[in-house]
Design a protein around this motif. Structure first.
Motif, PDB file in Angstrom:
ATOM      1  N   PRO A  26      51.405 153.880  62.590  1.00 19.74           N
ATOM      2  CA  PRO A  26      50.260 153.809  61.678  1.00 19.74           C
ATOM      3  C   PRO A  26      49.932 152.388  61.235  1.00 19.74           C
ATOM      4  O   PRO A  26      48.763 152.060  60.997  1.00 19.74           O
ATOM      5  CB  PRO A  26      50.687 154.681  60.488  1.00 19.74           C
ATOM      6  CG  PRO A  26      52.176 154.771  60.568  1.00 19.74           C
ATOM      7  CD  PRO A  26      52.488 154.707  62.035  1.00 19.74           C
ATOM      8  N   ARG A  45      42.704 157.535  57.493  1.00 20.79           N
ATOM      9  CA  ARG A  45      42.830 158.876  58.085  1.00 20.79           C
ATOM     10  C   ARG A  45      43.465 158.797  59.472  1.00 20.79           C
ATOM     11  O   ARG A  45      44.318 159.619  59.830  1.00 20.79           O
ATOM     12  CB  ARG A  45      41.460 159.539  58.167  1.00 20.79           C
ATOM     13  CG  ARG A  45      40.819 159.851  56.829  1.00 20.79           C
ATOM     14  CD  ARG A  45      39.459 160.524  57.014  1.00 20.79           C
ATOM     15  NE  ARG A  45      38.843 160.836  55.736  1.00 20.79           N
ATOM     16  CZ  ARG A  45      38.116 159.987  55.022  1.00 20.79           C
ATOM     17  NH1 ARG A  45      37.921 158.749  55.489  1.00 20.79           N
ATOM     18  NH2 ARG A  45      37.587 160.350  53.874  1.00 20.79           N
ATOM     19  N   ALA A  49      46.872 160.373  60.874  1.00 19.51           N
ATOM     20  CA  ALA A  49      46.870 161.242  62.058  1.00 19.51           C
ATOM     21  C   ALA A  49      47.902 160.774  63.075  1.00 19.51           C
ATOM     22  O   ALA A  49      48.630 161.588  63.664  1.00 19.51           O
ATOM     23  CB  ALA A  49      45.481 161.256  62.689  1.00 19.51           C
ATOM     24  N   VAL A  50      47.969 159.467  63.273  1.00 23.29           N
ATOM     25  CA  VAL A  50      48.944 158.904  64.213  1.00 23.29           C
ATOM     26  C   VAL A  50      50.372 159.230  63.770  1.00 23.29           C
ATOM     27  O   VAL A  50      51.218 159.640  64.583  1.00 23.29           O
ATOM     28  CB  VAL A  50      48.742 157.378  64.327  1.00 23.29           C
ATOM     29  CG1 VAL A  50      49.947 156.715  64.988  1.00 23.29           C
ATOM     30  CG2 VAL A  50      47.476 157.066  65.114  1.00 23.29           C
ATOM     31  N   GLU A  51      50.644 159.087  62.472  1.00 22.99           N
ATOM     32  CA  GLU A  51      51.989 159.370  61.985  1.00 22.99           C
ATOM     33  C   GLU A  51      52.313 160.862  62.066  1.00 22.99           C
ATOM     34  O   GLU A  51      53.447 161.248  62.361  1.00 22.99           O
ATOM     35  CB  GLU A  51      52.152 158.866  60.551  1.00 22.99           C
ATOM     36  CG  GLU A  51      53.568 158.993  60.003  1.00 22.99           C
ATOM     37  CD  GLU A  51      54.601 158.161  60.749  1.00 22.99           C
ATOM     38  OE1 GLU A  51      55.803 158.366  60.497  1.00 22.99           O
ATOM     39  OE2 GLU A  51      54.225 157.297  61.583  1.00 22.99           O
ATOM     40  N   PHE A  52      51.314 161.718  61.827  1.00 19.04           N
ATOM     41  CA  PHE A  52      51.526 163.161  61.969  1.00 19.04           C
ATOM     42  C   PHE A  52      51.885 163.514  63.414  1.00 19.04           C
ATOM     43  O   PHE A  52      52.780 164.333  63.667  1.00 19.04           O
ATOM     44  CB  PHE A  52      50.277 163.935  61.544  1.00 19.04           C
ATOM     45  CG  PHE A  52      50.105 164.068  60.056  1.00 19.04           C
ATOM     46  CD1 PHE A  52      51.034 163.553  59.167  1.00 19.04           C
ATOM     47  CD2 PHE A  52      48.996 164.717  59.531  1.00 19.04           C
ATOM     48  CE1 PHE A  52      50.882 163.673  57.800  1.00 19.04           C
ATOM     49  CE2 PHE A  52      48.832 164.851  58.149  1.00 19.04           C
ATOM     50  CZ  PHE A  52      49.768 164.328  57.292  1.00 19.04           C
ATOM     51  N   ILE A  53      51.171 162.912  64.366  1.00 23.02           N
ATOM     52  CA  ILE A  53      51.470 163.165  65.781  1.00 23.02           C
ATOM     53  C   ILE A  53      52.900 162.738  66.094  1.00 23.02           C
ATOM     54  O   ILE A  53      53.667 163.475  66.730  1.00 23.02           O
ATOM     55  CB  ILE A  53      50.477 162.423  66.696  1.00 23.02           C
ATOM     56  CG1 ILE A  53      49.071 163.020  66.565  1.00 23.02           C
ATOM     57  CG2 ILE A  53      50.931 162.480  68.154  1.00 23.02           C
ATOM     58  CD1 ILE A  53      47.991 162.200  67.255  1.00 23.02           C
ATOM     59  N   LEU A  92      51.651 169.978  61.906  1.00 25.62           N
ATOM     60  CA  LEU A  92      51.336 168.559  61.808  1.00 25.62           C
ATOM     61  C   LEU A  92      50.365 168.127  62.907  1.00 25.62           C
ATOM     62  O   LEU A  92      49.460 167.314  62.666  1.00 25.62           O
ATOM     63  CB  LEU A  92      52.617 167.725  61.873  1.00 25.62           C
ATOM     64  CG  LEU A  92      53.552 167.857  60.668  1.00 25.62           C
ATOM     65  CD1 LEU A  92      54.837 167.080  60.910  1.00 25.62           C
ATOM     66  CD2 LEU A  92      52.873 167.358  59.401  1.00 25.62           C
ATOM     67  N   ARG A  95      46.974 169.319  61.702  1.00 22.20           N
ATOM     68  CA  ARG A  95      46.455 168.474  60.625  1.00 22.20           C
ATOM     69  C   ARG A  95      45.981 167.121  61.165  1.00 22.20           C
ATOM     70  O   ARG A  95      44.995 166.564  60.682  1.00 22.20           O
ATOM     71  CB  ARG A  95      47.536 168.251  59.565  1.00 22.20           C
ATOM     72  CG  ARG A  95      47.771 169.420  58.664  1.00 22.20           C
ATOM     73  CD  ARG A  95      46.588 169.664  57.730  1.00 22.20           C
ATOM     74  NE  ARG A  95      46.430 168.584  56.767  1.00 22.20           N
ATOM     75  CZ  ARG A  95      45.275 167.941  56.553  1.00 22.20           C
ATOM     76  NH1 ARG A  95      44.193 168.264  57.230  1.00 22.20           N
ATOM     77  NH2 ARG A  95      45.211 166.977  55.643  1.00 22.20           N
ATOM     78  N   SER A  96      46.677 166.615  62.169  1.00 26.11           N
ATOM     79  CA  SER A  96      46.257 165.330  62.732  1.00 26.11           C
ATOM     80  C   SER A  96      44.861 165.437  63.329  1.00 26.11           C
ATOM     81  O   SER A  96      44.036 164.528  63.176  1.00 26.11           O
ATOM     82  CB  SER A  96      47.260 164.847  63.786  1.00 26.11           C
ATOM     83  OG  SER A  96      47.173 165.589  64.979  1.00 26.11           O
ATOM     84  N   LEU A 112      43.116 159.987  70.882  1.00 29.16           N
ATOM     85  CA  LEU A 112      44.345 160.533  70.300  1.00 29.16           C
ATOM     86  C   LEU A 112      44.716 161.884  70.907  1.00 29.16           C
ATOM     87  O   LEU A 112      45.902 162.193  71.063  1.00 29.16           O
ATOM     88  CB  LEU A 112      44.207 160.637  68.783  1.00 29.16           C
ATOM     89  CG  LEU A 112      44.202 159.288  68.058  1.00 29.16           C
ATOM     90  CD1 LEU A 112      43.965 159.469  66.563  1.00 29.16           C
ATOM     91  CD2 LEU A 112      45.523 158.539  68.283  1.00 29.16           C
ATOM     92  N   SER A 116      48.188 162.593  72.924  1.00 28.26           N
ATOM     93  CA  SER A 116      49.055 163.742  72.632  1.00 28.26           C
ATOM     94  C   SER A 116      49.418 164.478  73.912  1.00 28.26           C
ATOM     95  O   SER A 116      50.566 164.903  74.096  1.00 28.26           O
ATOM     96  CB  SER A 116      48.347 164.688  71.653  1.00 28.26           C
ATOM     97  OG  SER A 116      48.078 164.047  70.430  1.00 28.26           O
TER      98      SER A 116
END
Length: 301
Positions: A26, A45, A49-53, A92, A95-96, A112, A116
């Protein structure tokens, strides 16, 4: 992270957050956006999102690898079980994507989402090839580019995209992230054989015990004689290990300077990352991104 209907989600998430971590991915998004002069708030945001992934992949990886420790603490699957770890990881990921959509950028979503998919492909490839010494360095770099470098590259790239940077600048940021991610994984694989557990958040020798054909092993296997190759085939390909094998592995790695050479390769990729930033004028953010490279490669020393 709030969840009105499923309190286990914030409970399990809090366990991960409290464990700490470098939060490099992030940070790349935030720094890249600022480097390109962005003054909005969508980069926040995207960083989330990057950290959630990343966190979702950690949850899933620990279940797949049956890991018991991460960052010096019991893994979520040990404390909460495999089922809940997998499902929170799925949450997660979802949410991302919600956060990506909030930016209103289809290109960001494409980058993104693509990362993934590549990460998942990289993990599957690692599972099918992790005991395979015959794949050599080509297969190894294919795996780490997927499972690690893809998210580094995407994290930096979307920072440039949200800032409406030029195509040349966006490409440079992606190349920076890709090279940094490869350097990061090389250092991790070197540390598994030659670093303090505290520096990694896992037990020294985990990769060896899991029979993973990482770069230090590939170097020693390639350059070893017949008896040495037989040893590596037994402990890595056949996954037939006994007392004293880890010590023998260390001896062989030392004989071929495999750890030092892995460190040197990481430094080379770090230099590529820094060179990718040449397109940008000197600034505080450019220096920060350069310093991140130094932080990543210095862990191997």
């Amino acid at each position: 992270m709030e969840s009105e209907h499923a309190p286990r989600i914030p409970e399990l998430s809090a366990h991960l957050i409290e464990a700490g971590g470098k939060r490099l991915r992030p940070v790349l998004t935030l720094a890249a956006a600022k480097l390109c002069g962005y003054e909005g708030d969508h980069q926040i945001r995207l960083a989330a999102a990057v950290e959630f992934i990343h966190t979702a992949t950690l949850l899933h990886d620990d279940v797949v690898d049956e890991s018991a420790k991460r960052r010096g603490r019991p893994t979520a699957n040990i404390l909460f079980g495999n089922q809940q770890s997998v499902l929170v990881g799925d949450y997660l990921f979802a949410r991302s994507f919600q956060l990506m959509v909030e930016t209103g950028s289809i290109r960001v979503l494409d980058i993104l989402a693509g990362a993934s998919a590549v990460i998942a492909e990289g993990e599957v490839l690692q599972l099918t090839a992790q005991h395979d010494l015959a794949g050599g360095e080509a297969r190894y770099f294919q795996v780490i580019r997927g499972k690690t470098a893809a998210l580094f590259a995407a994290a930096a790239e979307v920072g440039g995209v949200v800032a409406a940077a030029t195509e040349a600048e966006i490409s440079a940021l992606r190349n920076y992230g890709d090279a940094l991610g490869i350097a990061f994984q090389l250092v991790d694989d070197r540390l598994d054989y030659g670093g303090a557990a505290a520096a990694m958040g896992k037990n020294v020798g985990d990769d060896f015990r899991d029979g993973k054909a990482t770069l230090p092993v590939l170097i020693a296997h390639q350059e070893g004689g017949p008896e040495e190759r037989d040893f590596w085939s037994r402990v890595i390909e056949d996954h037939d290990q006994s007392d004293g094998d880890l010590e023998e592995a260390h001896r062989l790695l030392g004989a071929h300077r495999a750890l030092d050479r892995t460190t040197e390769r990481a430094a080379e990729w770090g230099e590529r990352a820094i060179a990718a930033l040449d397109i940008f004028a000197d600034s505080e953010m450019k220096r920060a991104l350069t310093d991140i490279v130094g932080f990543v490669t210095a862990r191997a020393r």
